[in-house]
Design a protein around this motif. Structure first.
Motif, PDB file in Angstrom:
ATOM      1  N   ARG A 242       0.782  -1.142   0.108  1.00 21.15           N
ATOM      2  CA  ARG A 242      -0.052  -0.056   0.011  1.00 21.15           C
ATOM      3  C   ARG A 242       0.981   1.408  -0.021  1.00 21.15           C
ATOM      4  O   ARG A 242       0.640   2.035  -0.869  1.00 21.15           O
ATOM      5  CB  ARG A 242      -0.989  -0.013   1.334  1.00 21.15           C
ATOM      6  N   ASP A 243       1.918   1.168   0.715  1.00 24.67           N
ATOM      7  CA  ASP A 243       2.828   2.470   0.682  1.00 24.67           C
ATOM      8  C   ASP A 243       3.316   2.522  -0.709  1.00 24.67           C
ATOM      9  O   ASP A 243       3.497   3.731  -1.021  1.00 24.67           O
ATOM     10  CB  ASP A 243       4.246   2.052   1.695  1.00 24.67           C
ATOM     11  N   ILE A 244       3.900   1.728  -1.481  1.00 25.20           N
ATOM     12  CA  ILE A 244       4.392   1.579  -2.729  1.00 25.20           C
ATOM     13  C   ILE A 244       3.334   2.334  -3.598  1.00 25.20           C
ATOM     14  O   ILE A 244       3.680   3.136  -4.382  1.00 25.20           O
ATOM     15  CB  ILE A 244       5.104   0.276  -3.027  1.00 25.20           C
ATOM     16  N   SER A 245       2.308   1.784  -3.373  1.00 28.37           N
ATOM     17  CA  SER A 245       1.148   2.036  -4.230  1.00 28.37           C
ATOM     18  C   SER A 245       0.699   3.735  -4.164  1.00 28.37           C
ATOM     19  O   SER A 245       0.716   4.465  -5.064  1.00 28.37           O
ATOM     20  CB  SER A 245      -0.182   1.377  -4.143  1.00 28.37           C
ATOM     21  N   ILE A 246       0.834   4.227  -2.889  1.00 25.29           N
ATOM     22  CA  ILE A 246       0.385   5.670  -2.515  1.00 25.29           C
ATOM     23  C   ILE A 246       1.600   6.470  -2.934  1.00 25.29           C
ATOM     24  O   ILE A 246       1.468   7.467  -3.728  1.00 25.29           O
ATOM     25  CB  ILE A 246       0.209   5.587  -1.213  1.00 25.29           C
ATOM     26  N   VAL A 247       2.750   5.909  -2.553  1.00 24.68           N
ATOM     27  CA  VAL A 247       4.076   7.067  -2.951  1.00 24.68           C
ATOM     28  C   VAL A 247       4.220   7.203  -4.544  1.00 24.68           C
ATOM     29  O   VAL A 247       4.658   8.174  -5.111  1.00 24.68           O
ATOM     30  CB  VAL A 247       5.273   6.691  -2.153  1.00 24.68           C
ATOM     31  N   LEU A 248       4.280   5.947  -5.287  1.00 24.37           N
ATOM     32  CA  LEU A 248       4.635   5.973  -6.608  1.00 24.37           C
ATOM     33  C   LEU A 248       3.339   6.482  -7.524  1.00 24.37           C
ATOM     34  O   LEU A 248       3.377   6.167  -8.614  1.00 24.37           O
ATOM     35  CB  LEU A 248       5.156   4.715  -6.808  1.00 24.37           C
ATOM     36  N   ASN A 249       1.838   6.348  -6.902  1.00 25.22           N
ATOM     37  CA  ASN A 249       0.959   6.831  -7.333  1.00 25.22           C
ATOM     38  C   ASN A 249       0.548   5.646  -8.625  1.00 25.22           C
ATOM     39  O   ASN A 249       0.308   5.918  -9.597  1.00 25.22           O
ATOM     40  CB  ASN A 249       0.923   7.986  -8.086  1.00 25.22           C
ATOM     41  N   THR A 250       0.490   4.343  -8.088  1.00 26.37           N
ATOM     42  CA  THR A 250       0.425   3.284  -8.986  1.00 26.37           C
ATOM     43  C   THR A 250      -0.579   2.178  -8.444  1.00 26.37           C
ATOM     44  O   THR A 250      -0.838   2.405  -7.302  1.00 26.37           O
ATOM     45  CB  THR A 250       1.533   2.545  -9.270  1.00 26.37           C
ATOM     46  N   SER A 251      -1.200   1.287  -9.159  1.00 28.86           N
ATOM     47  CA  SER A 251      -2.270   0.406  -8.681  1.00 28.86           C
ATOM     48  C   SER A 251      -1.667  -0.406  -7.701  1.00 28.86           C
ATOM     49  O   SER A 251      -0.266  -0.663  -7.621  1.00 28.86           O
ATOM     50  CB  SER A 251      -3.013  -0.366  -9.906  1.00 28.86           C
ATOM     51  N   MET A 252      -2.404  -1.101  -6.959  1.00 30.31           N
ATOM     52  CA  MET A 252      -1.988  -2.006  -5.815  1.00 30.31           C
ATOM     53  C   MET A 252      -1.304  -3.307  -6.383  1.00 30.31           C
ATOM     54  O   MET A 252      -0.273  -3.825  -5.927  1.00 30.31           O
ATOM     55  CB  MET A 252      -3.196  -2.430  -4.899  1.00 30.31           C
ATOM     56  N   GLU A 253      -1.943  -3.655  -7.629  1.00 33.27           N
ATOM     57  CA  GLU A 253      -1.393  -4.674  -8.251  1.00 33.27           C
ATOM     58  C   GLU A 253       0.114  -4.594  -9.092  1.00 33.27           C
ATOM     59  O   GLU A 253       1.110  -5.457  -8.768  1.00 33.27           O
ATOM     60  CB  GLU A 253      -2.395  -5.122  -9.524  1.00 33.27           C
ATOM     61  N   ASN A 254       0.158  -3.128  -9.269  1.00 37.09           N
ATOM     62  CA  ASN A 254       1.601  -2.955  -9.974  1.00 37.09           C
ATOM     63  C   ASN A 254       2.403  -2.829  -8.657  1.00 37.09           C
ATOM     64  O   ASN A 254       3.723  -3.427  -8.757  1.00 37.09           O
ATOM     65  CB  ASN A 254       1.377  -1.505 -10.455  1.00 37.09           C
ATOM     66  N   ALA A 255       1.962  -2.327  -7.528  1.00 33.54           N
ATOM     67  CA  ALA A 255       2.778  -2.101  -6.527  1.00 33.54           C
ATOM     68  C   ALA A 255       3.292  -3.452  -6.087  1.00 33.54           C
ATOM     69  O   ALA A 255       4.525  -3.724  -5.540  1.00 33.54           O
ATOM     70  CB  ALA A 255       2.185  -1.372  -5.282  1.00 33.54           C
ATOM     71  N   GLU A 256       2.446  -4.346  -5.802  1.00 38.32           N
ATOM     72  CA  GLU A 256       2.854  -5.828  -5.596  1.00 38.32           C
ATOM     73  C   GLU A 256       3.751  -6.404  -6.381  1.00 38.32           C
ATOM     74  O   GLU A 256       4.843  -6.996  -6.158  1.00 38.32           O
ATOM     75  CB  GLU A 256       1.678  -6.861  -5.286  1.00 38.32           C
ATOM     76  N   LYS A 257       3.639  -6.101  -7.748  1.00 39.47           N
ATOM     77  CA  LYS A 257       4.676  -6.986  -8.666  1.00 39.47           C
ATOM     78  C   LYS A 257       6.227  -6.158  -8.624  1.00 39.47           C
ATOM     79  O   LYS A 257       7.078  -6.576  -8.614  1.00 39.47           O
ATOM     80  CB  LYS A 257       4.300  -6.661 -10.100  1.00 39.47           C
ATOM     81  N   ILE A 258       6.271  -4.882  -8.237  1.00 39.24           N
ATOM     82  CA  ILE A 258       7.270  -4.089  -7.988  1.00 39.24           C
ATOM     83  C   ILE A 258       7.766  -4.423  -6.899  1.00 39.24           C
ATOM     84  O   ILE A 258       9.142  -4.537  -6.821  1.00 39.24           O
ATOM     85  CB  ILE A 258       6.755  -2.599  -7.980  1.00 39.24           C
ATOM     86  N   LYS A 259       6.975  -4.636  -5.754  1.00 37.74           N
ATOM     87  CA  LYS A 259       7.988  -5.038  -4.604  1.00 37.74           C
ATOM     88  C   LYS A 259       8.515  -6.362  -4.613  1.00 37.74           C
ATOM     89  O   LYS A 259       9.736  -6.677  -4.029  1.00 37.74           O
ATOM     90  CB  LYS A 259       6.772  -5.265  -3.614  1.00 37.74           C
ATOM     91  N   ARG A 260       7.963  -7.480  -5.591  1.00 37.76           N
ATOM     92  CA  ARG A 260       8.460  -8.737  -5.490  1.00 37.76           C
ATOM     93  C   ARG A 260       9.850  -8.831  -6.676  1.00 37.76           C
ATOM     94  O   ARG A 260      10.553  -9.374  -6.316  1.00 37.76           O
ATOM     95  CB  ARG A 260       7.539  -9.553  -5.971  1.00 37.76           C
ATOM     96  N   THR A 261       9.473  -7.881  -7.496  1.00 37.42           N
ATOM     97  CA  THR A 261      10.485  -7.936  -8.730  1.00 37.42           C
ATOM     98  C   THR A 261      11.955  -6.933  -8.385  1.00 37.42           C
ATOM     99  O   THR A 261      13.029  -7.315  -8.453  1.00 37.42           O
ATOM    100  CB  THR A 261      10.025  -7.614  -9.880  1.00 37.42           C
ATOM    101  N   TYR A 262      11.651  -5.814  -7.619  1.00 34.04           N
ATOM    102  CA  TYR A 262      12.810  -4.769  -7.576  1.00 34.04           C
ATOM    103  C   TYR A 262      12.887  -4.744  -6.115  1.00 34.04           C
ATOM    104  O   TYR A 262      13.764  -3.607  -5.809  1.00 34.04           O
ATOM    105  CB  TYR A 262      12.284  -3.614  -8.348  1.00 34.04           C
TER     106      TYR A 262
END
Length: 444
Positions: A242-262
């Motif tokens: 949720r933090d990634i989604s809010i700070v980067l202004n992206t969807s929760m689905e994208n934020a989850e993929k970003i967290k796992r990949t990078y």
């Protein structure tokens, strides 16, 4: 009583629901099937929509049945440590015969003394999850682990009783039953995880096991092979997403993929020069974000979680235990989490990853631990535990009568093993690459 047969573990987690099917024969546990699906209807480890959870359970059971080529009817379910209470209980009964003379103690006497120990009144909102015997005392002789076959006039049992909110227990059982399954056992989740993830010495001398889950973070203090204390923080991997989604202004689905990949949990692992694209809401073109910036977002939340854990564990002097800390659960797969935990908690930290083929992910520790725990219970522990079942009747089973249909048709994967510790130092980049692979392949 023999443990041989098919065992099924069900882990109803906030982020994902997992099932494993295991065959236990000749004191060996082999995993023959598994399922894993995204959760629905849960919030912070608690069921909030029964129908959604039922559908998810049906889905994951179907996956496991297809892999194991076996119909699933009974499951062992993990109960989260939310509002868990650990209490001592004891009961006493007369085992003398009608003439008042000593008689030989049998399993039915054990059932009766367990019922006597459970007479203790509970608040109406709580229910018993499990009861584990500490010792039996026969005519004043204490320290007895199994009194069956002994003769006596009076028997006493001292045990540990685990209780939880009746609502949580009812909802879990209701979901399992509506999915067409029977609850064979309920196990306190930290107990199951500790049984698998901690070595015998770690359970004996004292160790803290921390489950970094998606919906919540749970710390369990294990000492003298007993669960002594639990602490649940209602923040977990979902908060990081949720933090990634809010700070980067992206969807929760994208934020989850970003967290796992990078993602990295420690900024020292990340590079300011390595960037990746982020799909931003309201923009056609993706923005470039550095791994270092992402690591700062993840680290900030994890520091908050770990600092609260630190306060709770210090309050009970748990950080003085020689076993240090073992991390597991979905977020334990993120690179740098061990180093960050050591920085904040100030003790030696290890990460436990199951060794089973296709299940080498920290998120599978609990569900594997469930079947490992129940198949390793002693016969006396099983009798005591199953006394909680209203319709339980003890029945002696001849080992020669046990048979498992089509055992030769099952695949023969690796045996479930206890935790092995690699004491060799690994360079940061190698560890990071390893855990990146875990995150890209598995649900939290």
């Amino acid at each position: 009583m023999d443990h041989s047969g098919i065992y099924v573990g069900l882990d109803i987690g906030t982020t994902s629901i997992k099932v494993i099917v295991a065959e236990y024969i000749k004191k060996q546990l082999n995993i023959i099937g598994y399922g894993n699906t995204r959760s629905a209807g849960l919030n912070r480890g608690v069921i909030v929509d029964i129908d959604q959870v039922v559908e998810a359970i049906k889905n994951v059971i179907k996956q496991a049945e297809q892999k194991a080529n076996k119909e699933i009817t009974k499951v062992t379910v993990g109960i989260p440590a939310n509002l868990l209470q650990i209490e001592q209980c004891q009961g006493m009964i007369s085992v003398a015969n009608e003439d008042g003379n000593a008689k030989e103690i049998d399993a039915n006497d054990v059932i009766q003394v367990t019922k006597a120990a459970l007479v203790k009144s509970l608040p109406p909102e709580r229910d018993v999850i499990d009861v584990i015997p500490d010792e039996f005392i026969v005519d004043g002789f204490d320290g007895i682990k199994d009194p069956r076959g002994m003769v006596g006039v009076r028997m006493e049992m001292k045990a540990v009783m685990y209780t939880g909110p009746k609502t949580i227990l009812h909802n879990i059982k209701k979901c399992v039953q509506k999915a067409g399954l029977e609850v064979k056992n309920t196990v306190v989740a930290p107990l199951a995880m500790a049984h698998l993830a901690l070595s015998d010495a770690e359970q004996d001398f004292g160790t803290i096991l921390i489950d970094l889950g998606g919906g919540q973070t749970t710390a369990a203090v294990i000492h003298d092979h007993k669960l002594k204390y639990t602490y649940v923080d209602q923040e977990g991997g979902d908060y990081v997403t949720r933090d990634i989604s809010i700070v980067l202004n992206t969807s929760m689905e994208n934020a989850e993929k970003i967290k796992r990949t990078y993602g990295y949990a420690h900024t020292s692992f990340a590079s300011p020069d390595d960037v990746f694209p982020v799909e931003v809401v309201g923009q056609q073109e993706p923005e470039q974000v550095s791994e270092e910036y992402l690591a700062e977002i993840i680290e900030a939340r994890m520091v908050q979680i770990l600092e609260k854990l630190n306060q709770a564990l210090e309050s009970v002097n748990a950080l003085q235990l020689p076993g240090g800390i073992v991390l597991t659960g979905g977020m334990a797969a993120i690179p740098g989490i061990r180093e960050l935990a050591e920085d904040i908690l100030g003790v030696n930290v290890k990460i436990y990853i199951p060794e089973e083929m296709n299940l080498r992910f920290p998120a599978f520790t609990q569900v594997i631990g469930l079947v490992d725990y129940v198949t390793d219970q002693s016969e006396i522990e099983q009798i005591v535990t199953h006394t909680l079942d209203k319709d339980y009747e003890y029945e002696e089973i001849n080992e020669d009568d046990i048979s498992i249909d089509d055992v030769e048709d099952y695949p023969q994967p690796k045996k479930v093993k206890k935790a092995k510790r690699n004491k060799k130092k690994k360079n940061k980049s190698g560890l990071a690459d390893k855990f990146k692979g875990l995150f890209s392949e598995l649900l939290d």
